[in-house]
Design a protein around this motif. Structure first.
Motif, PDB file in Angstrom:
ATOM      1  N   TYR A 248       0.820  -1.216   0.000  1.00 46.27           N
ATOM      2  CA  TYR A 248       0.000   0.000   0.000  1.00 46.27           C
ATOM      3  C   TYR A 248       0.850   1.260   0.000  1.00 46.27           C
ATOM      4  CZ  TYR A 248      -4.246  -2.680   0.760  1.00 46.27           C
ATOM      5  OH  TYR A 248      -5.309  -3.526   0.597  1.00 46.27           O
ATOM      6  N   LYS A 249       0.240   2.343  -0.485  1.00 48.30           N
ATOM      7  CA  LYS A 249       0.903   3.638  -0.504  1.00 48.30           C
ATOM      8  C   LYS A 249       0.731   4.335   0.847  1.00 48.30           C
ATOM      9  CE  LYS A 249      -1.346   5.194  -4.111  1.00 48.30           C
ATOM     10  NZ  LYS A 249      -1.793   6.036  -5.233  1.00 48.30           N
ATOM     11  N   LEU A 250       1.786   5.015   1.289  1.00 42.97           N
ATOM     12  CA  LEU A 250       1.732   5.786   2.523  1.00 42.97           C
ATOM     13  C   LEU A 250       0.779   6.965   2.348  1.00 42.97           C
ATOM     14  CD1 LEU A 250       3.151   6.158   5.369  1.00 42.97           C
ATOM     15  CD2 LEU A 250       4.596   7.837   4.220  1.00 42.97           C
ATOM     16  N   ASP A 251      -0.076   7.156   3.342  1.00 40.42           N
ATOM     17  CA  ASP A 251      -0.937   8.339   3.374  1.00 40.42           C
ATOM     18  C   ASP A 251      -0.555   9.147   4.609  1.00 40.42           C
ATOM     19  OD1 ASP A 251      -2.826  10.285   3.370  1.00 40.42           O
ATOM     20  OD2 ASP A 251      -4.570   8.966   3.291  1.00 40.42           O
TER      21      ASP A 251
ATOM     22  N   PHE B 198      -8.051  14.553  15.845  1.00 47.29           N
ATOM     23  CA  PHE B 198      -9.104  14.152  16.779  1.00 47.29           C
ATOM     24  C   PHE B 198      -8.922  14.902  18.094  1.00 47.29           C
ATOM     25  CE2 PHE B 198      -5.598  11.289  17.588  1.00 47.29           C
ATOM     26  CZ  PHE B 198      -5.595  11.085  18.963  1.00 47.29           C
ATOM     27  N   THR B 199      -9.995  14.944  18.872  1.00 50.49           N
ATOM     28  CA  THR B 199      -9.985  15.669  20.144  1.00 50.49           C
ATOM     29  C   THR B 199     -10.433  14.750  21.266  1.00 50.49           C
ATOM     30  OG1 THR B 199     -10.443  17.787  19.059  1.00 50.49           O
ATOM     31  CG2 THR B 199     -10.956  17.628  21.412  1.00 50.49           C
ATOM     32  N   ILE B 200      -9.644  14.725  22.336  1.00 49.03           N
ATOM     33  CA  ILE B 200     -10.062  14.054  23.572  1.00 49.03           C
ATOM     34  C   ILE B 200     -10.684  15.117  24.463  1.00 49.03           C
ATOM     35  CG2 ILE B 200      -9.300  12.774  25.613  1.00 49.03           C
ATOM     36  CD1 ILE B 200      -9.098  11.132  23.071  1.00 49.03           C
ATOM     37  N   LYS B 201     -11.949  14.932  24.812  1.00 51.00           N
ATOM     38  CA  LYS B 201     -12.667  15.919  25.620  1.00 51.00           C
ATOM     39  C   LYS B 201     -12.558  15.584  27.102  1.00 51.00           C
ATOM     40  CE  LYS B 201     -15.978  16.938  21.933  1.00 51.00           C
ATOM     41  NZ  LYS B 201     -17.404  16.947  21.517  1.00 51.00           N
ATOM     42  N   LYS B 202     -12.753  16.582  27.918  1.00 53.74           N
ATOM     43  CA  LYS B 202     -12.734  16.379  29.367  1.00 53.74           C
ATOM     44  C   LYS B 202     -13.855  15.419  29.763  1.00 53.74           C
ATOM     45  CE  LYS B 202     -10.655  20.818  30.601  1.00 53.74           C
ATOM     46  NZ  LYS B 202     -10.832  22.103  31.300  1.00 53.74           N
ATOM     47  N   SER B 203     -13.495  14.493  30.651  1.00 54.78           N
ATOM     48  CA  SER B 203     -14.450  13.490  31.160  1.00 54.78           C
ATOM     49  C   SER B 203     -15.079  12.655  30.053  1.00 54.78           C
ATOM     50  CB  SER B 203     -15.541  14.148  32.011  1.00 54.78           C
ATOM     51  OG  SER B 203     -14.992  14.797  33.128  1.00 54.78           O
ATOM     52  N   GLN B 204     -14.356  12.464  28.957  1.00 52.07           N
ATOM     53  CA  GLN B 204     -14.857  11.657  27.849  1.00 52.07           C
ATOM     54  C   GLN B 204     -14.930  10.196  28.276  1.00 52.07           C
ATOM     55  OE1 GLN B 204     -13.048  12.310  23.896  1.00 52.07           O
ATOM     56  NE2 GLN B 204     -12.664  10.114  23.835  1.00 52.07           N
ATOM     57  N   LYS B 205     -16.123   9.612  28.229  1.00 52.47           N
ATOM     58  CA  LYS B 205     -16.295   8.234  28.682  1.00 52.47           C
ATOM     59  C   LYS B 205     -16.144   7.229  27.536  1.00 52.47           C
ATOM     60  CE  LYS B 205     -19.121   9.066  32.784  1.00 52.47           C
ATOM     61  NZ  LYS B 205     -18.784  10.481  32.906  1.00 52.47           N
ATOM     62  N   GLU B 206     -16.595   7.597  26.353  1.00 50.81           N
ATOM     63  CA  GLU B 206     -16.510   6.697  25.207  1.00 50.81           C
ATOM     64  C   GLU B 206     -15.199   6.935  24.458  1.00 50.81           C
ATOM     65  OE1 GLU B 206     -18.773   4.368  24.615  1.00 50.81           O
ATOM     66  OE2 GLU B 206     -19.948   5.060  26.326  1.00 50.81           O
ATOM     67  N   LYS B 207     -14.653   5.869  23.893  1.00 49.43           N
ATOM     68  CA  LYS B 207     -13.448   6.034  23.084  1.00 49.43           C
ATOM     69  C   LYS B 207     -13.785   6.784  21.802  1.00 49.43           C
ATOM     70  CE  LYS B 207     -14.017   1.413  21.101  1.00 49.43           C
ATOM     71  NZ  LYS B 207     -13.550   0.016  21.139  1.00 49.43           N
ATOM     72  N   PHE B 208     -12.900   7.667  21.402  1.00 46.89           N
ATOM     73  CA  PHE B 208     -13.064   8.405  20.154  1.00 46.89           C
ATOM     74  C   PHE B 208     -12.609   7.492  19.014  1.00 46.89           C
ATOM     75  CE2 PHE B 208     -12.315  11.465  16.841  1.00 46.89           C
ATOM     76  CZ  PHE B 208     -13.230  12.469  17.081  1.00 46.89           C
ATOM     77  N   GLN B 209     -13.394   7.406  17.959  1.00 46.21           N
ATOM     78  CA  GLN B 209     -13.080   6.486  16.867  1.00 46.21           C
ATOM     79  C   GLN B 209     -12.795   7.248  15.576  1.00 46.21           C
ATOM     80  OE1 GLN B 209     -16.587   3.825  17.146  1.00 46.21           O
ATOM     81  NE2 GLN B 209     -15.147   2.257  17.807  1.00 46.21           N
ATOM     82  N   VAL B 210     -11.688   6.873  14.928  1.00 50.45           N
ATOM     83  CA  VAL B 210     -11.332   7.462  13.642  1.00 50.45           C
ATOM     84  C   VAL B 210     -11.011   6.336  12.659  1.00 50.45           C
ATOM     85  CG1 VAL B 210     -10.461   9.608  14.626  1.00 50.45           C
ATOM     86  CG2 VAL B 210      -8.893   7.709  14.273  1.00 50.45           C
ATOM     87  N   THR B 211     -11.138   6.632  11.388  1.00 47.18           N
ATOM     88  CA  THR B 211     -10.841   5.654  10.332  1.00 47.18           C
ATOM     89  C   THR B 211      -9.785   6.220   9.400  1.00 47.18           C
ATOM     90  OG1 THR B 211     -13.093   4.758  10.422  1.00 47.18           O
ATOM     91  CG2 THR B 211     -11.791   4.280   8.450  1.00 47.18           C
ATOM     92  N   ALA B 212      -8.811   5.382   9.059  1.00 42.65           N
ATOM     93  CA  ALA B 212      -7.764   5.761   8.109  1.00 42.65           C
ATOM     94  C   ALA B 212      -7.785   4.773   6.948  1.00 42.65           C
ATOM     95  CB  ALA B 212      -6.397   5.745   8.788  1.00 42.65           C
ATOM     96  N   THR B 213      -7.531   5.267   5.750  1.00 41.29           N
ATOM     97  CA  THR B 213      -7.546   4.407   4.563  1.00 41.29           C
ATOM     98  C   THR B 213      -6.189   4.433   3.864  1.00 41.29           C
ATOM     99  OG1 THR B 213      -8.355   6.184   3.129  1.00 41.29           O
ATOM    100  CG2 THR B 213     -10.014   4.785   4.181  1.00 41.29           C
ATOM    101  N   ASN B 214      -5.916   3.363   3.144  1.00 40.78           N
ATOM    102  CA  ASN B 214      -4.752   3.308   2.260  1.00 40.78           C
ATOM    103  C   ASN B 214      -5.187   2.817   0.887  1.00 40.78           C
ATOM    104  OD1 ASN B 214      -3.096   2.657   5.049  1.00 40.78           O
ATOM    105  ND2 ASN B 214      -1.853   3.741   3.570  1.00 40.78           N
ATOM    106  N   SER B 215      -4.477   3.270  -0.125  1.00 38.48           N
ATOM    107  CA  SER B 215      -4.682   2.793  -1.489  1.00 38.48           C
ATOM    108  C   SER B 215      -3.566   1.819  -1.846  1.00 38.48           C
ATOM    109  CB  SER B 215      -4.662   3.959  -2.487  1.00 38.48           C
ATOM    110  OG  SER B 215      -5.667   4.895  -2.187  1.00 38.48           O
ATOM    111  N   LEU B 216      -3.938   0.726  -2.501  1.00 40.62           N
ATOM    112  CA  LEU B 216      -2.920  -0.189  -3.001  1.00 40.62           C
ATOM    113  C   LEU B 216      -1.978   0.541  -3.950  1.00 40.62           C
ATOM    114  CD1 LEU B 216      -5.037  -3.390  -3.722  1.00 40.62           C
ATOM    115  CD2 LEU B 216      -2.991  -3.320  -2.291  1.00 40.62           C
ATOM    116  N   THR B 217      -0.699   0.184  -3.880  1.00 38.87           N
ATOM    117  CA  THR B 217       0.275   0.761  -4.808  1.00 38.87           C
ATOM    118  C   THR B 217      -0.110   0.367  -6.229  1.00 38.87           C
ATOM    119  OG1 THR B 217       2.000   0.620  -3.132  1.00 38.87           O
ATOM    120  CG2 THR B 217       2.710   0.866  -5.420  1.00 38.87           C
ATOM    121  N   GLU B 218      -0.245   1.356  -7.084  1.00 38.07           N
ATOM    122  CA  GLU B 218      -0.738   1.098  -8.432  1.00 38.07           C
ATOM    123  C   GLU B 218       0.388   0.645  -9.361  1.00 38.07           C
ATOM    124  OE1 GLU B 218      -2.290   4.972  -8.720  1.00 38.07           O
ATOM    125  OE2 GLU B 218      -4.335   4.380  -8.183  1.00 38.07           O
TER     126      GLU B 218
END
Length: 206
Positions: free
Chosen positions: A100-103, A109-129
């Motif tokens: 895969y290609k480096l992205d 993202f932001t961690i808020k005060k007294s945040q009880k739930e985990k913050f979720q993010v998604t990262a994608t990669n493209s196959l090297t062409e």
């Protein structure tokens, strides 16, 4: 016995001594840590959505200072960090998964005060062409290169991914940005004076 809002309880006793004939109050200092939060990153293929292991990330603050380094996605494509002080951060990919290609685009993202739930993010990669080159020649005299033949490229599902590709004066068509997979050249227009060759020309990009 009770921490301030957004802070962890500090159970460490703070000893002090009142001495005889003490004229002035003694001074002691008590500290609290902000309650920390968690973040989870999911790493996936940009087209198929499959989980990608062995991508390596770091977390920095918004000034670019490293907070965590060498974070590697597991077999489920996940990175989980549970001890981040509230604030603004960014994931930065430092090594892409194999094939895969480096992205390197920061994922904020932001961690808020007294945040009880985990913050979720998604990262994608493209196959090297990969790339392919077709050379169009006369079937009897292969040294004769044929210009102005027109082709499409179709993928394994029959979808046209490139159209109206025309051979140049050297009989060539070059395509450099094909995702790995199985493809076919399909001739849609023959060179002047020649019959159309309707037989597909298969090729793989590995």
């Amino acid at each position: 016995t009770t921490a301030p809002k957004h802070y962890d309880l500090n159970k460490e006793p703070i000893p002090f001594t009142i001495t005889k004939s003490q004229a002035d109050p003694i001074s002691v200092t008590a500290t609290n840590s902000l309650t920390k939060g968690a973040v989870e990153l999911s790493k996936v293929d940009d087209v198929e959505g499959t989980a990608l292991k062995d991508a390596i990330f770091k977390i920095t603050d918004m000034n670019g200072n490293d907070i965590r380094t060498e974070l590697t996605t597991n077999v489920h494509g996940k990175i989980y960090v549970s001890d981040l002080r509230p604030g603004d951060y960014q994931f930065i990919e430092t090594k892409a998964p194999e094939h895969y290609k480096l992205d390197s685009t920061p994922i904020k993202f932001t961690i808020k005060k007294s945040q009880k739930e985990k913050f979720q993010v998604t990262a994608t990669n493209s196959l090297t062409e990969g790339s392919v080159e077709l050379i169009k020649v006369d079937d009897i005299n292969p040294d004769t290169k044929l210009s102005d033949a027109v082709f499409n490229i179709v993928d394994a599902k029959g979808k046209i991914v490139r159209s109206d590709l025309t051979t140049d004066k050297d009989g060539k068509i070059s395509v450099s940005d094909l995702r790995p997979g199985d493809y076919q050249f399909i001739e849609t227009k023959a060179p002047t004076g020649y019959d159309l060759n309707v037989k597909p020309i298969p090729f793989p990009i590995t």
